[in-house]
Design an enzyme around this catalytic site. Structure first.
Site, PDB file in Angstrom:
ATOM      1  N   MET A 274       0.806  -1.222   0.000  1.00 33.27           N
ATOM      2  CA  MET A 274       0.000   0.000   0.000  1.00 33.27           C
ATOM      3  C   MET A 274       0.842   1.277   0.000  1.00 33.27           C
ATOM      4  O   MET A 274       0.283   2.371  -0.055  1.00 33.27           O
ATOM      5  CB  MET A 274      -0.913   0.010   1.235  1.00 33.27           C
ATOM      6  N   ARG A 275       2.163   1.142   0.056  1.00 31.90           N
ATOM      7  CA  ARG A 275       2.984   2.349   0.111  1.00 31.90           C
ATOM      8  C   ARG A 275       2.817   3.188  -1.144  1.00 31.90           C
ATOM      9  O   ARG A 275       2.815   4.426  -1.081  1.00 31.90           O
ATOM     10  CB  ARG A 275       4.456   1.977   0.321  1.00 31.90           C
ATOM     11  N   ALA A 276       2.649   2.550  -2.291  1.00 31.33           N
ATOM     12  CA  ALA A 276       2.498   3.294  -3.536  1.00 31.33           C
ATOM     13  C   ALA A 276       1.245   4.164  -3.507  1.00 31.33           C
ATOM     14  O   ALA A 276       1.266   5.315  -3.978  1.00 31.33           O
ATOM     15  CB  ALA A 276       2.447   2.328  -4.722  1.00 31.33           C
TER      16      ALA A 276
END
Length: 701
Positions: A274-276
């Site tokens: 989910m970092r993107a």
């Protein structure tokens, strides 16, 4: 102090300048990784950015740059009394490639901590960079454990130093910028993911733009102060725009439609984790603020995807970074923007009081690019054209076509490699002291503790039990009267640790006519590609030698760039006789030179051949005898070797096995390279080299 090159005087490199400015507007974006060939203004642009950052208020005398209004409660120099602060420019701190862990995070005086119970702490570069920029040039050459510490601090906003139960914590919030040349090796995918944005830079192929680069650089070198003065107006405008965008940032609205566009884009490109999504949301918000708007639009999301996703889609080092823009547009078209607010909140005023879209470099208007672009060459000596010519495709270097075939048949065109597969580990016997990696056993700064010794220089890893044992017999003589242990510098013991090192894996690949069957050569290339992928994962350097026709060629000198080796392998043609001795002698010379450059890195020789030797080339004599003598010379020097036997068909001569015996290593078939078929090969490598070494010692005795 030398005058830095002005940021606004950098020619071209629009994406690079935009990514840096977005991080200046919102440091929460997570930094920038700049990838590109040498001589493309990567370092120049980064070093010039600090002049555009607003000044910072600090507590006078605080080594950790605490803000007067909200000092860090855990600051080692605290607690701080209320009072007026001092103003200083934002710092740009550069982390050298060869820096130690203590230089990065700071050093704790272990002797005083044990004897006096005080935390005598000397700040490192992370403390110096707090509320500024931390720049790592050639970040791909930095040791892995330093990168881990660096990125952990960037993610948590704090640095922790812990030694034997004594810990120090201080704030470390900074803009992280790394530059690298992909030819010198790639970063691990999980480390790539920790950089918020990435930018690919290349030199312009437009003559007018190249002329302007040279003209400005020469003018700067002739009179740095005068050149900076000419660009002072543009610098002031951009600095004011950064301040205005920072003030507007909290007011920017990230609506549901924009969030759906971000989530659909990340899902459509199959990005892990989910970092993107989070980085895209922060980047799109910063783009809107930079353009002077209070709502995020589709063009902001599109630009954010182009900056935040390419480096998160690579699955192995042979994948080219990039993004399919047609697919991106199709995904975004499924979620059209809502109708704009008829009365939007006015944006921040620009330097002239009319807003940033009316004038100044990098207009965010209709011609300013999505979400606003960084400042263009609007100052003195601006080039007439900013058009970029198409770039040369990666890997377009042509293989020399005039190589002599030596009468062994016509040259065959290069064939594609078969699909790579997982191989089992090959390692060099013994205990090395090379660069940290994941292949062979070595004495390293990190790993399991195996013993203790007196420190050589500055103490870094204390062995507490050995230190106490050394100090205990002397307590009475030192007049100990209380409960505390009297410890002196001579008592301190350094922990010795064992981990893994990276090696030099040198491939010697037979490209002669006997290997030219297309299906067979495809399998050979697939096997070498698999070994290259394994070398990438284990942090090795790699080199590639090919032999065919009348001699051997060092196709790729030892390098950390395994994708460069893969590109050379893909272009490899076949044909001609088999000068096996020339290939082995070229390997011997390559290893000799590399041993002078990097004596601590141990080599592993991988010879890929069917064992035939049909040409002596320029050496003259019997080809088979020459190859055997060359192999024995390598074995006598203790070079660990593996022979990948490429012989196929119902009738086999077993020449690869003879070569392996002369080299003092094992022979393994192409099928045997697979992980499920390779059991015992590492043991065979060690046994064969140990046996060869013992035989050599007996002969010497």
């Amino acid at each position: 102090m030398s005058t830095p090159y002005p940021f606004t005087a950098v020619v071209g490199q629009t994406d690079l300048r935009l990514a840096l400015l977005l991080n200046a507007v919102s440091p929460a974006v997570g930094g920038v990784l700049v990838r590109g060939e040498k001589g493309t203004a990567k370092s120049t642009a980064v070093r010039a950015l600090s002049a555009l950052l607003p000044q910072v208020d600090v507590v006078p005398g605080c080594r950790f740059s605490c803000a007067p209004g909200a000092p860090d409660p855990a600051c080692p120099d605290g607690p701080h009394e209320p009072g007026p602060g001092a103003v200083r420019p934002a710092r740009m701190v550069e982390l050298p490639v060869g820096a130690s862990e203590d230089r990065l995070v700071g050093a704790l005086d272990i002797e005083r901590a044990l004897a006096e119970g005080v935390k005598a702490f000397e700040p490192g570069l992370l403390a110096d960079a707090h509320r500024g920029i931390l720049y790592v040039d050639e970040v791909n050459l930095l040791h892995d454990h330093l990168i881990d510490l660096l990125l952990d601090a960037a993610a948590m906003g704090a640095s922790y130093v812990e030694r034997e139960g004594v810990s120090v914590r201080h704030a470390a919030r900074f803009l992280l910028v790394g530059t690298m040349n992909p030819e010198e090796g790639e970063l691990r995918p999980q480390l790539l993911d920790r950089f918020g944005l990435t930018v690919e830079v290349a030199a312009s192929r437009e003559p007018a733009q190249r002329v302007e680069v040279v003209r400005r650089r020469l003018a700067y070198e002739d009179d740095p102060a005068g050149f900076a003065t000419r660009w002072a107006g543009d610098e002031h405008e951009v600095r004011a725009r950064v301040v205005a965008a920072r003030a507007l940032l909290p007011k920017v609205s990230l609506g549901d439609t924009a969030l759906l566009q971000i989530a659909a884009t990340c899902a459509g490109f199959e990005v892990d984790g989910m970092r993107a999504d989070i980085v895209m949301a922060r980047t799109a918000t910063a783009l809107a603020a930079w353009a002077g708007r209070t709502e995020v639009r589709k063009e902001d999301v599109r630009q954010a995807a182009l900056l935040a996703l390419p480096h998160r889609r690579r699955r192995n080092p042979f994948d080219a970074p990039g993004l399919d823009e047609d697919l991106l547009d199709r995904i975004l078209d499924e979620f059209p923007d809502e109708e704009p607010d008829p009365d939007p909140e006015p944006g921040p005023e620009g330097p002239d009081g009319n807003g940033p879209d009316d004038s100044g470099p990098g207009d965010g208007g209709p011609d300013g690019g999505p979400g606003g672009t960084p400042p263009q060459e609007s100052g003195p000596d601006a080039p007439a054209s900013e058009a970029e010519a198409p770039q040369t495709p990666e890997g377009s270097e042509q293989q020399p076509s005039g190589q002599e075939n030596g009468g062994g048949g016509p040259e065959q065109a290069a064939v594609r490699a078969a699909e790579p597969f997982r191989t089992k580990m090959l390692s060099v016997p013994g205990l090395g002291e090379g660069a940290s990696g994941r292949r062979s056993r070595a004495r390293t700064a990190h790993g399991r503790t195996t013993g203790a010794q007196r420190p050589r220089g500055h103490l870094t890893k204390l062995h507490l039990a050995a230190t106490i044992q050394a100090a205990a017999p002397h307590q009475k003589a030192r007049g100990r009267s209380g409960r505390g242990l009297v410890v002196r510098k001579d008592d301190l013991r350094q922990a010795t640790r064992e981990g893994r090192e990276g090696n030099l894996v040198l491939f010697v690949v037979d490209a002669s006519g006997s290997m030219a069957a297309r299906q067979r050569m495809s399998a050979v290339k697939g096997a070498v590609l698999s070994l290259l992928l394994d070398a990438y994962q284990r942090r090795d350097k790699v080199g590639l030698i090919t032999f065919r026709g009348a001699g051997a060629q060092l196709a790729l000198p030892p390098t950390s760039s395994v994708d460069a080796a893969a590109a050379r392998l893909e272009q490899l043609p076949t044909g001609g006789r088999t000068p096996l001795a020339a290939g082995l002698l070229t390997a011997h010379e390559t290893l000799r030179i590399e041993r002078l450059r990097d004596p601590s890195r141990r080599p592993l020789l991988v010879v890929v051949t069917d064992g035939r030797a049909t040409s002596a080339g320029a050496l003259g004599g019997d080809p088979r005898e020459l190859s055997r003598r060359s192999a024995r010379m390598l074995a006598a020097e203790g070079v660990a070797s593996v022979v990948v036997d490429c012989e196929s068909g119902p009738v086999r001569l077993g020449l690869a096995g003879v070569l392996a015996a002369d080299l003092g290593g094992p022979a393994v078939s192409l099928d045997g390279l697979r992980a499920d078929s390779l059991a015992g090969l590492v043991k065979n490598v060690r046994t064969a080299v140990t046996s060869q070494s013992s035989h050599t010692n007996r002969r010497a005795a």
